[in-house]
Motif scaffolding. Structure first.
Motif: not given
Length: 122
Positions: A85, A88-90
């Motif tokens: 997660t 994906r965000e970074r």
């Protein structure tokens, strides 16, 4: 230079860990395959050797951006790789910053590099 342009082109959001050709390919492959990718398939997609892929996955895994899951299927060992997660965000934040670079660099080709009449010192 205007004071409001100070640091405008610093692009602090371009994460050095992700800003490497092989890691960019790995992260993009994993972003487009949400369920994960087997090690050998990822190796082929990114045109990397076993050693290179392992080294880059280790760097990404150490930063908690990628999950490397070892298991077995039909009695054969398999390694599944997928984005965490956080990864994906970074990576999405990194891509947004990269889009900003592209917007800043998109200068119409017909625009003159210097104003008409030539360059003059201030």
């Amino acid at each position: 230079m205007r004071s409001d342009e100070s640091g405008r082109f610093a692009y602090d959001g371009l994460d050095r860990l992700l800003h490497e050709k092989a890691r960019l390919g790995i992260m993009t492959s994993l972003l487009t395959h949400r369920e994960g990718v087997l090690f050998n398939d990822l190796k082929a997609m990114c045109a990397l050797t076993d050693g290179n892929l392992s080294r880059h996955l280790q760097a990404l895994s150490s930063a908690s951006l990628v999950e490397v899951i070892k298991g077995h299927e039909h009695g054969r060992p398999q390694t599944m790789c997928r984005l965490s997660t956080l990864g994906r965000e970074r990576f999405i934040a990194y891509l947004s910053e990269l889009e900003r670079v592209l917007r800043d660099a998109s200068v119409p080709l017909e625009s003159p590099a210097f104003p008409e009449g030539g360059w003059a010192p201030a």
